[in-house]
Write an enzyme that holds these catalytic residues in place. Structure first.
Site, PDB file in Angstrom:
ATOM      1  N   PRO A 271       1.177  -4.266 -12.723  1.00 32.91           N
ATOM      2  CA  PRO A 271       2.223  -5.272 -12.922  1.00 32.91           C
ATOM      3  C   PRO A 271       3.617  -4.677 -12.736  1.00 32.91           C
ATOM      4  CG  PRO A 271       1.412  -4.514 -15.038  1.00 32.91           C
ATOM      5  CD  PRO A 271       0.599  -3.804 -13.992  1.00 32.91           C
ATOM      6  N   CYS A 341      29.649 -11.792   4.602  1.00 36.04           N
ATOM      7  CA  CYS A 341      29.914 -12.690   5.730  1.00 36.04           C
ATOM      8  C   CYS A 341      28.614 -13.245   6.299  1.00 36.04           C
ATOM      9  CB  CYS A 341      30.683 -11.939   6.800  1.00 36.04           C
ATOM     10  SG  CYS A 341      32.155 -11.215   6.110  1.00 36.04           S
TER      11      CYS A 341
HETATM   12  N1  LLP Z   1       0.725  -3.968  -6.425  1.00 35.30           N
HETATM   13  C1  LLP Z   1       0.955  -4.116  -5.101  1.00 35.30           C
HETATM   14  C2  LLP Z   1      -0.001  -3.538  -4.136  1.00 35.30           C
HETATM   15  C3  LLP Z   1       2.088  -4.810  -4.666  1.00 35.30           C
HETATM   16  O1  LLP Z   1       2.296  -4.951  -3.364  1.00 35.30           O
HETATM   17  C4  LLP Z   1       2.997  -5.353  -5.618  1.00 35.30           C
HETATM   18  C5  LLP Z   1       4.179  -6.074  -5.176  1.00 35.30           C
HETATM   19  C6  LLP Z   1       2.713  -5.159  -6.987  1.00 35.30           C
HETATM   20  C7  LLP Z   1       1.570  -4.472  -7.348  1.00 35.30           C
HETATM   21  C8  LLP Z   1       3.620  -5.688  -8.062  1.00 35.30           C
HETATM   22  O2  LLP Z   1       3.693  -7.060  -8.034  1.00 35.30           O
HETATM   23  P1  LLP Z   1       4.388  -7.877  -9.241  1.00 35.30           P
HETATM   24  O3  LLP Z   1       3.573  -7.664 -10.473  1.00 35.30           O
HETATM   25  O4  LLP Z   1       5.763  -7.341  -9.412  1.00 35.30           O
HETATM   26  O5  LLP Z   1       4.369  -9.269  -8.784  1.00 35.30           O
HETATM   27  N2  LLP Z   1      10.359  -8.798  -3.516  1.00 35.30           N
HETATM   28  C9  LLP Z   1       9.518  -9.893  -3.946  1.00 35.30           C
HETATM   29  C10 LLP Z   1       8.202  -9.407  -4.506  1.00 35.30           C
HETATM   30  C11 LLP Z   1       7.435  -8.509  -3.568  1.00 35.30           C
HETATM   31  C12 LLP Z   1       6.190  -7.960  -4.191  1.00 35.30           C
HETATM   32  C13 LLP Z   1       5.656  -6.832  -3.406  1.00 35.30           C
HETATM   33  N3  LLP Z   1       4.464  -6.261  -3.958  1.00 35.30           N
HETATM   34  C14 LLP Z   1      10.284 -10.732  -4.947  1.00 35.30           C
HETATM   35  O6  LLP Z   1      11.446 -10.436  -5.233  1.00 35.30           O
HETATM   36  O7  LLP Z   1       9.758 -11.742  -5.428  1.00 35.30           O
END
Ligand code: LLP
Length: 413
Positions: A271, A341
């Protein structure tokens, strides 16, 4: 739940006035609540306690060393996706056997470095990568643990840019490839195929997609007599940005624990957002206001280079005043836009709030995940400062960049 609350008219982070931080450190500034980070980490830990999972905080969501150290001291492992994140992991003091390494494009040097460091798992995303890891391990005369990332082809009901578990995305391998890999184990003598990894997307507010993906994978393993010891279910738990009603950690656990217990597999999670998303805000100052025929704008000093989520995913972050207006203050609709910009440089559109004045401070809520880590120097803007609050104390955990930082490493050719 988080620890950004009003006392009287002022927004506080834990016991520190947000306005004081902004005055001392300047704006835009990211502010993190250490105790909110810990609360959220413990929520997951408690909910899944029965199966003693390894919770690897996803470094890409917030890679500040103070954040990593806080979580590592509480017992977290780390999920890294690059040599740079591994470097941060080393500095955080995490034990190597609590690191998992994902990512579709690992380079040879990064792989060698991670093997030397003794990480727990590579989450592998292609057969070519697996072959390279095997060669690197052979070179170092080591045997390394590998989890194959399977793309289970399930929807996650989230923004298309953060859906990763559908067949058309670049992530993982399909079930047939998993079969082929396990049938040709002998080719990969220097790896232990000990795990399966899935990560179906991010900001998922309902437990059904997680449950579907896990069921699908467990059924596949059983039917094909593939035996592994670990199941890594990735990250993706959604949070409240404005009106969402995401599953709680307990609700999530209730749905997935029976599956995990029945499988007998050891559980790993990655997470990111769930732990750090609501633990951070970005504070920005109103520079100017203007009205056009159709719109009323508040131009603030935090732009898409500081927080790109609204521009990139049309993400809706709640934005609140750092000092509450007097009762009965007149309201209006604003587009809150940055100084960059680009038409796409906005933090919010058509947001109804009290009529803003120059110099007003605004807090963009739920900015602790994918905020600073996705920031850039676009328009040659130095990146913001990061501050961590614990109780009544705050400290700058990343200095604001200066102009020299902008040109570091450049030469006239
Ligand atoms: N594990 C893997 C293999 C991942 O690719 C990611 C996130 C996570 C764990 C963690 O995911 P989380 O628990 O944070 O949802 N920039 C985007 C989110 C991109 C997520 C990329 N991978 C945003 O701002 O919503």
């Amino acid at each position: 739940m988080h620890r950004f609350k009003y006392k009287g008219n002022s927004l506080y982070c834990e016991n520190v006035k947000v306005e004081e931080i902004a005055k001392e450190v300047g704006t835009p500034v990211y502010i993190y609540s250490k105790n909110t980070l810990l609360d959220h980490y413990r929520k997951i830990e408690d909910a899944l306690r029965e199966v003693s999972p390894l919770i690897c905080f996803s470094v890409k969501s917030n890679s500040n060393l103070a954040v990593l150290k806080t979580l590592v001291s509480a017992g977290a492992g780390l999920d890294v996706v690059s040599g740079g994140e591994l470097y941060r992991g080393k500095l955080s003091g995490v034990r190597p056997e609590k690191i998992v390494y994902a990512g579709v494009g690992k380079k040879r040097d990064e792989i060698l470095d991670a093997i030397r460091y003794g990480i727990l798992f590579f989450n592998v995303e292609s057969e070519e990568e697996l072959a390279l890891i095997n060669r690197c391990a052979l070179e170092l005369r080591k045997k390394v643990n590998v989890a194959i990332r399977v793309n289970p082809d399930v929807g996650a009901h989230t923004h298309k840019y953060i859906t990763t578990g559908k067949g058309h995305t670049k992530f993982g391998v399909d079930f047939n490839t998993v079969k082929r890999i396990f049938r040709s184990k002998w080719r990969y003598r220097n790896v232990n195929l000990r795990g399966i990894h899935i990560h179906i997307g991010s900001q998922i507010v309902n437990p059904n997609p997680f449950q579907n993906a896990i069921k699908k994978v467990l059924k596949f393993l059983k039917e094909n007599k593939i035996f592994v010891e670990y199941l890594n279910i990735g990250g993706g738990l959604g949070i409240v940005y404005s009106f969402e009603k995401p599953q709680t950690a307990k609700h999530f656990a209730k749905r997935i624990l029976p599956l995990i217990k029945k499988s007998g597999l050891k559980l790993i999670l990655e997470p990111g957002r769930f732990i750090c998303g609501n633990s951070g805000i970005m504070v920005t100052k109103v520079l100017f206001r203007k009205k056009t025929g159709q719109k009323r704008f508040a131009i603030v000093d935090g732009g898409m280079n500081d927080l790109i989520r609204p521009s990139l995913y049309e993400a809706h972050h709640t934005i609140v005043p750092v000092t509450l207006p007097k009762k009965g203050a007149k309201k209006g609709k604003f587009d809150i836009v940055g100084p960059i910009c680009e038409t796409g440089d906005f933090l919010a559109k058509d947001r109804r709030m009290k009529l803003l004045d120059r110099g007003d401070l605004l807090a963009v809520m739920a900015a602790g995940a994918y905020g600073y880590t996705m920031s850039s120097n676009y328009n040659s803007r130095p990146r913001a400062a990061e501050v961590m609050v614990s109780g009544s104390k705050f400290s700058v955990v990343k200095k604001r960049e200066n102009y020299r930082d902008l040109v570091r490493g450049e030469s006239s050719g």
